[in-house]
Write an enzyme that holds these catalytic residues in place. Structure first.
Site, mmCIF file in Angstrom:
data_model
loop_
_atom_site.group_PDB
_atom_site.id
_atom_site.type_symbol
_atom_site.label_atom_id
_atom_site.label_comp_id
_atom_site.label_asym_id
_atom_site.label_seq_id
_atom_site.Cartn_x
_atom_site.Cartn_y
_atom_site.Cartn_z
ATOM 1 N N PRO A 1 47.118 18.572 16.912
ATOM 2 C CA PRO A 1 47.291 19.677 15.957
ATOM 3 C C PRO A 1 47.432 20.996 16.701
ATOM 4 O O PRO A 1 46.810 21.181 17.751
ATOM 5 C CB PRO A 1 45.986 19.654 15.145
ATOM 6 C CG PRO A 1 45.004 18.906 15.993
ATOM 7 C CD PRO A 1 45.796 17.951 16.832
ATOM 8 N N ASN B 1 43.789 19.749 31.740
ATOM 9 C CA ASN B 1 44.598 20.792 32.369
ATOM 10 C C ASN B 1 43.704 21.677 33.214
ATOM 11 O O ASN B 1 42.483 21.497 33.244
ATOM 12 C CB ASN B 1 45.383 21.588 31.312
ATOM 13 C CG ASN B 1 44.467 22.301 30.346
ATOM 14 O OD1 ASN B 1 43.737 23.199 30.737
ATOM 15 N ND2 ASN B 1 44.493 21.891 29.095
#
Ligand code: CTP
Length: 410
Positions: free
Chosen positions: A307, A212
């Site tokens: 997670p 990202n």
């Protein structure tokens, strides 16, 4: 931090050569108003832009320029001047002066005093945006930062040379506030802070990944701001190209799962966790052992969920003070407040992303939300925002410790 923390502080103001030298006159006046005791040293090039007389009138003390001025040396020698200073601020700091300081030169009065003084040094750079961006200038600044020098600004905007970009001297008012913040009481002395920063990269095959646009700058600025306030700071960084702030212990990771492992190792030993990383929510279900080949048809990747590091820590009964970040493209306050409550955080820092804002930008705007409160931090560079965020964290943590019963929410 009120500027009154500068009252009676002995500040040596160095002015180097550049068109922004004229702004140092206003700075001199503001520092006097804040109660500081001032001595001004001009470089020879600064005196081509501004006159010593201006600074003498504004500072109320003789202005020094040369190592070889016998009468000035007789009144207060350069070593005495170096010992006199409790703080040195150089504004504007030109590219040339920064280079000379980085290399430890002592070829004029100002650089000699800097070398001979144990006082904390702060620089406010001002130069053409290309000179600012040049790798030589940035490497010199990294060296200085690693030695504990504070770099204030620069701001971005239109420049005297007609160009546009980073390299403008911060306004006098902001410089005084930043100096006061650096000098004020250290609000996190003895506190252990863990910061996560940057993006995560999730490998598809040996050459490709899903990532990202996080630059890591906000998280690194937060780590620096916490260290400035006396905290012992651990930084877990995703893949970024940023120097480690002075005094900060850094561990580099790549994927969300690596980040989780590094963060979990540190959590039991930390008092505050600031999760500034842009953790990828998904990763490819499996990583190909060899480079995927083109097959002339669409490729479908199955993604597995990563997670939620912050969520996992927030669910624990024994947890540090938790700060999350929320990057949103719309309905900022509504989404951020929902995230604060859902993840049971102590504070969330929300910012708008997209349209050139947020991840890639040097400047930003932050909305701080906590149970029962909010504060809007107006557009500023990321270090200024990080300092304000750390000030809020310190205040909320102190309040929470004073009234522990109120902190626990069902
Ligand atoms: N975060 C985390 N682990 C993840 C995802 C996010 O620790 N796998 C942390 C971020 O560091 C940030 C906060 O959680 O501090 C908010 O992240 P964000 O992804 O914006 O929130 P989500 O709850 O995942 O919501 P959404 O992606 O739907 O906006």
């Amino acid at each position: 931090m009120p500027a009154s923390t500068l009252a009676n502080l002995r500040i040596l103001l160095g002015v180097s050569g550049g068109i922004a030298a004229y702004k140092a006159a206003e700075l001199t006046r503001r520092l006097r108003e804040a109660g500081a005791e001032l001595r001004v040293v001009l470089t020879e090039n600064a005196a081509r832009f501004v006159t010593p007389l201006t600074f003498q009138a504004l500072s109320g003390a003789p202005v020094r320029m040369s190592l070889w001025d016998e009468s000035a040396e007789a009144a207060m020698g350069h070593i005495e001047l170096a010992r006199w200073a409790e703080r040195i601020l150089i504004a504007p700091a030109s590219a040339d002066l920064i280079a000379r300081l980085a290399h430890g030169l002592a070829d004029d009065l100002l650089t000699t005093v800097c070398l001979a003084s144990a006082a904390p040094l702060a620089l406010a750079p001002a130069m053409n945006q290309q000179m600012w961006a040049h790798p030589a200038t940035q490497a010199n600044l990294d060296r200085l930062r690693a030695r504990g020098v504070s770099v204030l600004g620069p701001a971005s905007g239109s420049q005297a040379c007609g160009e546009f970009g980073a390299g403008r001297l911060l306004e006098a008012e902001q410089l005084v506030a930043e100096l006061a913040a650096l000098h004020g009481p250290r609000r996190l002395a003895g506190v252990r802070v863990l910061v996560s920063a940057g993006p995560t990269y999730e490998d598809i095959d040996p050459v490709r990944f899903i990532g990202n646009r996080s630059s890591g700058r906000m998280g690194f600025a937060v780590a620096q701001a916490a260290a400035e306030q006396g905290a012992s700071v651990h930084l877990v960084a995703g893949p970024v190209h940023l120097p480690t702030p002075a005094g900060v212990i850094r561990r580099d990771v790549r994927s969300a799962r690596e980040m989780r492992e590094a963060v979990m190792q540190q959590i039991p030993q930390c008092d505050i966790f600031i999760s500034a990383a842009a953790v990828g929510d998904y990763r490819p279900g499996e990583v190909a052992a060899h480079k995927l080949k083109k097959r002339g048809r669409a490729l479908t990747l199955t993604l597995a969920e990563n997670p939620d590091i912050l969520g996992e820590i927030a669910a624990r009964t024994s947890r540090p003070f938790l700060v999350g970040f929320a990057a949103e493209t719309r309905d900022l306050e509504t989404y951020a407040r929902a995230k604060l409550e859902r993840k049971r955080l102590d504070l969330i820092a929300a910012n708008r992303v997209g349209d050139g804002q947020g991840f890639d930008a040097a400047d930003n705007e932050l909305l701080l939300l906590w149970p029962g409160g909010r504060e809007l931090l107006p557009r500023a560079d990321k270090l200024a925002l990080a300092r304000a965020l750390i000030a809020r964290v310190a205040a909320l943590r102190t309040a929470a410790r004073a009234a522990p019963a109120r902190r626990r929410r069902p």
